[in-house]
Design a protein around this motif. Structure first.
Motif, mmCIF file in Angstrom:
data_model
loop_
_atom_site.group_PDB
_atom_site.id
_atom_site.type_symbol
_atom_site.label_atom_id
_atom_site.label_comp_id
_atom_site.label_asym_id
_atom_site.label_seq_id
_atom_site.Cartn_x
_atom_site.Cartn_y
_atom_site.Cartn_z
ATOM 1 N N ALA A 20 26.011 -51.145 1.857
ATOM 2 C CA ALA A 20 26.350 -51.072 0.472
ATOM 3 C C ALA A 20 24.780 -50.194 0.096
ATOM 4 N N ALA A 21 23.878 -50.441 0.395
ATOM 5 C CA ALA A 21 22.739 -49.653 -0.009
ATOM 6 C C ALA A 21 22.826 -48.206 0.192
ATOM 7 N N ILE A 22 23.336 -47.967 1.415
ATOM 8 C CA ILE A 22 23.282 -46.380 1.983
ATOM 9 C C ILE A 22 24.429 -45.867 1.005
ATOM 10 N N ARG A 23 25.336 -46.402 0.961
ATOM 11 C CA ARG A 23 26.562 -45.744 0.021
ATOM 12 C C ARG A 23 26.125 -45.937 -1.357
ATOM 13 N N ASN A 24 25.702 -46.566 -1.774
ATOM 14 C CA ASN A 24 25.046 -46.628 -3.324
ATOM 15 C C ASN A 24 23.952 -45.697 -3.443
ATOM 16 N N ARG A 25 23.016 -45.216 -2.351
ATOM 17 C CA ARG A 25 22.086 -44.487 -2.575
ATOM 18 C C ARG A 25 22.837 -43.187 -2.470
ATOM 19 N N ALA A 26 23.729 -42.661 -1.463
ATOM 20 C CA ALA A 26 24.452 -41.576 -1.662
ATOM 21 C C ALA A 26 25.375 -41.319 -3.073
ATOM 22 N N ARG A 27 25.913 -42.215 -3.411
ATOM 23 C CA ARG A 27 26.472 -42.095 -4.926
ATOM 24 C C ARG A 27 25.412 -41.859 -5.969
ATOM 25 N N ALA A 28 24.465 -42.582 -5.889
ATOM 26 C CA ALA A 28 23.215 -42.205 -6.892
ATOM 27 C C ALA A 28 22.745 -40.774 -6.882
ATOM 28 N N LEU A 29 22.625 -40.350 -5.510
ATOM 29 C CA LEU A 29 21.929 -38.970 -5.565
ATOM 30 C C LEU A 29 23.083 -38.021 -6.005
ATOM 31 N N ARG A 30 24.404 -38.298 -6.050
ATOM 32 C CA ARG A 30 25.408 -37.348 -6.311
ATOM 33 C C ARG A 30 25.482 -37.302 -7.852
ATOM 34 N N GLN A 31 24.870 -37.976 -8.460
ATOM 35 C CA GLN A 31 25.130 -37.988 -10.053
ATOM 36 C C GLN A 31 24.631 -36.580 -10.627
ATOM 37 N N PRO A 32 25.388 -36.074 -11.673
ATOM 38 C CA PRO A 32 25.060 -34.896 -12.271
ATOM 39 C C PRO A 32 23.571 -35.350 -13.192
ATOM 40 N N VAL A 33 22.893 -34.246 -13.322
ATOM 41 C CA VAL A 33 21.712 -34.274 -13.838
ATOM 42 C C VAL A 33 21.624 -35.192 -14.987
ATOM 43 N N PRO A 34 22.509 -34.910 -15.945
ATOM 44 C CA PRO A 34 22.328 -35.707 -17.190
ATOM 45 C C PRO A 34 22.477 -37.276 -16.805
ATOM 46 N N LEU A 35 23.240 -37.782 -15.816
ATOM 47 C CA LEU A 35 23.485 -39.110 -15.457
ATOM 48 C C LEU A 35 22.680 -39.606 -14.247
ATOM 49 N N PHE A 36 21.946 -38.529 -13.631
ATOM 50 C CA PHE A 36 21.073 -38.967 -12.920
ATOM 51 C C PHE A 36 20.007 -40.138 -13.124
ATOM 52 N N GLU A 37 20.119 -41.234 -12.423
ATOM 53 C CA GLU A 37 19.119 -42.212 -12.599
ATOM 54 C C GLU A 37 18.228 -42.509 -11.448
ATOM 55 N N PRO A 38 16.805 -42.012 -11.686
ATOM 56 C CA PRO A 38 16.190 -42.215 -10.589
ATOM 57 C C PRO A 38 15.948 -43.727 -10.056
ATOM 58 N N ARG A 39 15.725 -44.361 -10.931
ATOM 59 C CA ARG A 39 15.714 -45.769 -10.648
ATOM 60 C C ARG A 39 16.714 -46.467 -9.554
ATOM 61 N N ASP A 40 18.005 -45.839 -9.841
ATOM 62 C CA ASP A 40 19.014 -46.297 -8.868
ATOM 63 C C ASP A 40 18.747 -45.769 -7.704
ATOM 64 N N VAL A 41 18.303 -44.528 -7.404
ATOM 65 C CA VAL A 41 18.126 -43.732 -6.270
ATOM 66 C C VAL A 41 17.053 -44.524 -5.437
ATOM 67 N N LEU A 42 16.066 -44.995 -6.004
ATOM 68 C CA LEU A 42 14.810 -45.574 -5.579
ATOM 69 C C LEU A 42 14.989 -47.136 -5.196
ATOM 70 N N ARG A 43 15.573 -47.645 -5.859
ATOM 71 C CA ARG A 43 16.276 -49.115 -5.633
ATOM 72 C C ARG A 43 17.086 -49.142 -4.748
ATOM 73 N N GLN A 44 18.000 -48.195 -4.451
ATOM 74 C CA GLN A 44 19.030 -48.279 -3.296
ATOM 75 C C GLN A 44 18.196 -47.978 -1.905
ATOM 76 N N ASP A 45 17.319 -46.963 -2.021
ATOM 77 C CA ASP A 45 16.539 -46.655 -0.871
ATOM 78 C C ASP A 45 15.596 -47.757 -0.370
ATOM 79 N N MET A 46 14.967 -48.443 -1.584
ATOM 80 C CA MET A 46 14.359 -49.619 -1.105
ATOM 81 C C MET A 46 15.123 -50.766 -0.364
ATOM 82 N N LEU A 47 16.276 -50.838 -0.837
ATOM 83 C CA LEU A 47 17.368 -52.070 -0.285
ATOM 84 C C LEU A 47 17.484 -51.509 1.026
ATOM 85 N N TRP A 48 17.843 -50.337 1.055
ATOM 86 C CA TRP A 48 18.371 -49.664 2.523
ATOM 87 C C TRP A 48 17.395 -49.835 3.608
#
Length: 150
Positions: A20-48
């Motif tokens: 789940a964490a790897i999939r969610n990290r990939a999805r968060a990294l693919r968000q376009p710049v206006p929707l890109f949420e750094p907290r999501d990337v970092l949270r999923q990376d930490m969970l991974w």
């Protein structure tokens, strides 16, 4: 007996969290710049990272801690070698995202709007890791069921 069961359950749950964490990290990294949420990337990376640590510790304990079939079984099982090869590839692939995200965390401490260079490439690496982790699950279940290669 209960220790073996709990350790196996924790190991399997860690696989679920890792997937789940790897999939969610990939999805968060693919968000376009206006929707890109750094907290999501970092949270999923930490969970991974946490899930990977639990997988490593419980896997080593199960394979070499005298609770399961024993090291001799695992070391002579082709699916164990496949699983370890996938693990090695996942860890090698993780070097780039880990380095990039650490640099990004540092850059964000100085500038919260700092962009993450290569986010799409990091997402692709996450996708490959996800496939390798799925292959690890297949290898693990083959080992557990005594499936023989060849």
């Amino acid at each position: 007996m209960i220790e073996r069961w709990l350790l196996a359950a924790i190991h399997l749950l860690a696989f679920a969290f890792a997937l789940a964490a790897i999939r969610n990290r990939a999805r968060a990294l693919r968000q376009p710049v206006p929707l890109f949420e750094p907290r999501d990337v970092l949270r999923q990376d930490m969970l991974w990272g946490l899930a990977a640590l639990v997988l490593l510790l419980t896997g080593l304990w199960r394979a070499f801690g005298g609770l399961e079939k024993g090291a001799q079984y695992y070391l002579h099982q082709p699916f164990f070698h496949l699983k370890m090869t996938c693990l090695a590839l996942i860890l090698i692939l993780e070097a780039w995202p880990m380095r990039a995200l650490i640099k990004w965390r540092v850059a964000r401490s100085a500038d919260p709007a700092a962009p993450l260079p290569g986010a799409r490439k990091l997402a692709i690496i996450s996708d490959v890791q996800l496939l390798l982790l799925l292959l690890m699950v297949l290898a693990a279940t083959a080992m557990a069921r005594g499936v023989m290669m060849g």
